[in-house]
Design a protein around this motif. Structure first.
Motif, PDB file in Angstrom:
ATOM      1  N   ARG A   7       0.828  -1.207   0.000  1.00  0.00           N
ATOM      2  CA  ARG A   7       0.000   0.000   0.000  1.00  0.00           C
ATOM      3  C   ARG A   7       0.863   1.258   0.000  1.00  0.00           C
ATOM      4  O   ARG A   7       0.578   2.231  -0.715  1.00  0.00           O
ATOM      5  CB  ARG A   7      -0.931  -0.008   1.214  1.00  0.00           C
ATOM      6  CG  ARG A   7      -2.162  -0.878   1.041  1.00  0.00           C
ATOM      7  CD  ARG A   7      -3.209  -0.567   2.098  1.00  0.00           C
ATOM      8  NE  ARG A   7      -2.764  -0.917   3.439  1.00  0.00           N
ATOM      9  CZ  ARG A   7      -2.921  -2.118   3.988  1.00  0.00           C
ATOM     10  NH1 ARG A   7      -3.517  -3.082   3.297  1.00  0.00           N
ATOM     11  NH2 ARG A   7      -2.503  -2.358   5.217  1.00  0.00           N
ATOM     12  N   LEU A   8       1.944   1.224   0.763  1.00  0.00           N
ATOM     13  CA  LEU A   8       2.858   2.368   0.785  1.00  0.00           C
ATOM     14  C   LEU A   8       3.527   2.556  -0.573  1.00  0.00           C
ATOM     15  O   LEU A   8       3.713   3.688  -1.046  1.00  0.00           O
ATOM     16  CB  LEU A   8       3.917   2.170   1.869  1.00  0.00           C
ATOM     17  CG  LEU A   8       3.416   2.182   3.316  1.00  0.00           C
ATOM     18  CD1 LEU A   8       4.556   1.869   4.275  1.00  0.00           C
ATOM     19  CD2 LEU A   8       2.803   3.542   3.656  1.00  0.00           C
ATOM     20  N   ILE A   9       3.897   1.434  -1.204  1.00  0.00           N
ATOM     21  CA  ILE A   9       4.525   1.520  -2.528  1.00  0.00           C
ATOM     22  C   ILE A   9       3.546   2.106  -3.546  1.00  0.00           C
ATOM     23  O   ILE A   9       3.912   2.965  -4.363  1.00  0.00           O
ATOM     24  CB  ILE A   9       5.018   0.136  -2.991  1.00  0.00           C
ATOM     25  CG1 ILE A   9       6.140  -0.367  -2.064  1.00  0.00           C
ATOM     26  CG2 ILE A   9       5.512   0.204  -4.436  1.00  0.00           C
ATOM     27  CD1 ILE A   9       6.606  -1.759  -2.385  1.00  0.00           C
ATOM     28  N   GLN A  58       1.108   4.129  -2.983  1.00  0.00           N
ATOM     29  CA  GLN A  58       0.983   5.561  -2.723  1.00  0.00           C
ATOM     30  C   GLN A  58       2.153   6.334  -3.324  1.00  0.00           C
ATOM     31  O   GLN A  58       1.979   7.417  -3.900  1.00  0.00           O
ATOM     32  CB  GLN A  58       0.906   5.801  -1.216  1.00  0.00           C
ATOM     33  CG  GLN A  58      -0.390   5.317  -0.577  1.00  0.00           C
ATOM     34  CD  GLN A  58      -0.342   5.414   0.945  1.00  0.00           C
ATOM     35  OE1 GLN A  58       0.579   5.968   1.511  1.00  0.00           O
ATOM     36  NE2 GLN A  58      -1.357   4.842   1.599  1.00  0.00           N
ATOM     37  N   ALA A  59       3.372   5.759  -3.202  1.00  0.00           N
ATOM     38  CA  ALA A  59       4.549   6.422  -3.763  1.00  0.00           C
ATOM     39  C   ALA A  59       4.479   6.476  -5.283  1.00  0.00           C
ATOM     40  O   ALA A  59       4.821   7.492  -5.904  1.00  0.00           O
ATOM     41  CB  ALA A  59       5.822   5.698  -3.314  1.00  0.00           C
ATOM     42  N   VAL A  60       4.018   5.376  -5.907  1.00  0.00           N
ATOM     43  CA  VAL A  60       3.887   5.356  -7.370  1.00  0.00           C
ATOM     44  C   VAL A  60       2.854   6.373  -7.821  1.00  0.00           C
ATOM     45  O   VAL A  60       3.050   7.103  -8.803  1.00  0.00           O
ATOM     46  CB  VAL A  60       3.512   3.943  -7.849  1.00  0.00           C
ATOM     47  CG1 VAL A  60       3.150   3.954  -9.335  1.00  0.00           C
ATOM     48  CG2 VAL A  60       4.660   2.971  -7.613  1.00  0.00           C
ATOM     49  N   ASN A  61       1.735   6.443  -7.109  1.00  0.00           N
ATOM     50  CA  ASN A  61       0.701   7.422  -7.456  1.00  0.00           C
ATOM     51  C   ASN A  61       1.226   8.850  -7.390  1.00  0.00           C
ATOM     52  O   ASN A  61       0.897   9.695  -8.219  1.00  0.00           O
ATOM     53  CB  ASN A  61      -0.493   7.274  -6.501  1.00  0.00           C
ATOM     54  CG  ASN A  61      -1.568   6.369  -7.076  1.00  0.00           C
ATOM     55  OD1 ASN A  61      -1.846   6.411  -8.266  1.00  0.00           O
ATOM     56  ND2 ASN A  61      -2.147   5.538  -6.236  1.00  0.00           N
ATOM     57  N   GLN A  62       2.057   9.102  -6.396  1.00  0.00           N
ATOM     58  CA  GLN A  62       2.528  10.471  -6.182  1.00  0.00           C
ATOM     59  C   GLN A  62       3.710  10.826  -7.069  1.00  0.00           C
ATOM     60  O   GLN A  62       3.789  11.939  -7.597  1.00  0.00           O
ATOM     61  CB  GLN A  62       2.903  10.662  -4.712  1.00  0.00           C
ATOM     62  CG  GLN A  62       3.299  12.099  -4.369  1.00  0.00           C
ATOM     63  CD  GLN A  62       3.484  12.297  -2.882  1.00  0.00           C
ATOM     64  OE1 GLN A  62       3.254  11.388  -2.092  1.00  0.00           O
ATOM     65  NE2 GLN A  62       3.903  13.489  -2.491  1.00  0.00           N
ATOM     66  N   PHE A  63       4.621   9.886  -7.243  1.00  0.00           N
ATOM     67  CA  PHE A  63       5.879  10.220  -7.924  1.00  0.00           C
ATOM     68  C   PHE A  63       6.085   9.471  -9.245  1.00  0.00           C
ATOM     69  O   PHE A  63       7.062   9.734  -9.947  1.00  0.00           O
ATOM     70  CB  PHE A  63       7.070   9.908  -7.002  1.00  0.00           C
ATOM     71  CG  PHE A  63       7.004  10.617  -5.673  1.00  0.00           C
ATOM     72  CD1 PHE A  63       7.176  11.993  -5.590  1.00  0.00           C
ATOM     73  CD2 PHE A  63       6.763   9.904  -4.516  1.00  0.00           C
ATOM     74  CE1 PHE A  63       7.111  12.645  -4.382  1.00  0.00           C
ATOM     75  CE2 PHE A  63       6.704  10.543  -3.282  1.00  0.00           C
ATOM     76  CZ  PHE A  63       6.875  11.919  -3.215  1.00  0.00           C
ATOM     77  N   GLY A  64       5.206   8.530  -9.569  1.00  0.00           N
ATOM     78  CA  GLY A  64       5.409   7.713 -10.757  1.00  0.00           C
ATOM     79  C   GLY A  64       5.306   8.501 -12.051  1.00  0.00           C
ATOM     80  O   GLY A  64       4.606   9.514 -12.140  1.00  0.00           O
ATOM     81  N   GLU A  65       6.001   8.005 -13.047  1.00  0.00           N
ATOM     82  CA  GLU A  65       5.962   8.612 -14.372  1.00  0.00           C
ATOM     83  C   GLU A  65       4.600   8.322 -15.001  1.00  0.00           C
ATOM     84  O   GLU A  65       4.150   7.177 -15.031  1.00  0.00           O
ATOM     85  CB  GLU A  65       7.087   7.988 -15.215  1.00  0.00           C
ATOM     86  CG  GLU A  65       7.456   8.764 -16.446  1.00  0.00           C
ATOM     87  CD  GLU A  65       8.650   8.123 -17.146  1.00  0.00           C
ATOM     88  OE1 GLU A  65       8.479   7.682 -18.288  1.00  0.00           O
ATOM     89  OE2 GLU A  65       9.728   8.062 -16.538  1.00  0.00           O
TER      90      GLU A  65
END
Length: 343
Positions: free
Chosen positions: A69-71, A73-80
């Motif tokens: 879930r944390l990953i 969230q990180a992809v949603n925020q910083f993903g290309e």
């Protein structure tokens, strides 16, 4: 002779529920297989491990799902943006498999179970039961706290029997994570409680609150080897590194062709001619315009200054084949077709 090792149930459970502990399990398997370590397994430890298996699997599953879930969230925020949907789909698939399969500990439980069953389990004798009762009446550790410590006391008394037969050449060790019941409550947790310290007279016997620390002390290099095997992943080269390597190979290949051309000119097999003598139609492969040759000589000097003459050969055919192969491979990575060796 092998060191006799008694491991508290809590240590086995902690190793089982965290997939990152697999190098530790691998190191233990290696030591046991090669007769460097002999496990001492009380029946109580085996029973407690079996009783807690389902709980460990559930905890590991929930822990990994929380991690994913944390990953996400990180992809949603910083993903290309162009790859975000694909990455999230992959993460969701893994998360789903963790929830369905249940075994989120990567086979660790099965491996530990095999280790525990690789040696006959020790039953609780009447003598040990009697000593446990006497320890409780005297309120000696692990009965120094207001709780039922029968299970811990059984481990202590079983270890007493192990220590009795220990020597400097055939030592024993006790590993636990239960520092509240076994460790020095008023000092260094790495040392045994005052009621138990007489059991750990080094070098015949030792007390540990970390399996990793035991392994590092007993066999310093082994854990590092297994950790490397488990955790190693080859990191991709950064684009600037690739471009720098491609440029060097390009200069080396170009300079080799330049030197071959220079040799042809010096031996009379190739000719430098002026504009009036240069044949364009038909084209002659044995001619080079004098102005082009002047530019080539200047480029060769720049290459020698940039790369260093020591990095420009001469090399044998095999070495030149390697250089050309490397240039082709890097250009393929950068988007060219295979065997693109133009200079």
């Amino acid at each position: 002779m092998a060191i006799r090792l008694l491991v508290d149930t809590c240590v086995w459970l902690d190793l089982a529920k965290d997939y990152r502990e697999q190098p530790v399990i691998s190191a233990l398997e290696d030591l046991i297989e090669n007769d460097h370590v002999e496990l001492v397994v009380p029946q109580q430890v085996l029973d407690e491990f079996d009783r807690n298996t389902a709980r460990i699997i559930d905890e590991a599953r929930r822990g990994l799902q929380s991690h994913f879930r944390l990953i996400r969230q990180a992809v949603n925020q910083f993903g290309e943006d162009g790859r975000k949907a694909e990455l999230l789909a992959g993460l969701n698939e893994v998360d789903h498999r963790i929830g369905v399969d249940g075994d989120a500990v990567g086979g660790s439980i099965e491996r530990i179970d095999r280790l525990l069953r690789s040696t006959p389990a020790l039953a609780i004798s009447d003598t040990i039961k009697q000593r446990v009762t006497e320890r409780a009446l005297a309120k000696h550790a692990p009965y120094h706290r207001a709780k039922n410590n029968v299970g811990d006391a059984i481990l202590v008394e079983m270890y007493v029997d192990v220590v009795t037969g220990a020597t400097e050449d055939a030592p024993c060790a006790f590993v636990t994570h239960n520092t509240k019941d076994f460790s020095d409550a008023n000092g260094d947790f790495r040392k045994a409680h005052a009621d138990l310290v007489h059991l750990f007279d080094e070098p015949k016997s030792s007390y540990w609150i970390s399996m990793v620390e035991f392994l590092k002390d007993y066999c310093p290099n082994l854990l590092g080897e297994h950790d490397f095997e488990f955790n190693y992943s080859q990191e991709a080269r950064r684009l600037p590194e690739i471009l720098e390597a491609e440029h060097l190979l390009f200069r080396q290949v170009w300079y080799n062709r330049h030197r071959n051309l220079r040799h042809g000119i010096e031996t009379g097999n190739h000719h430098v001619v002026s504009e009036k003598d240069y044949s364009r139609n038909p084209y002659r492969a044995d001619q080079t315009l004098d102005t082009v040759w002047e530019g080539a000589l200047a480029a060769a000097k720049r290459t020698e200054d940039e790369v260093g003459i020591q990095n420009l050969g001469p090399w044998d055919d095999f070495e030149w084949g390697m250089i050309n192969g490397k240039l082709s491979a890097l250009r393929w990575i950068l988007g060219d077709e295979w065997d693109m060796l133009d200079t």
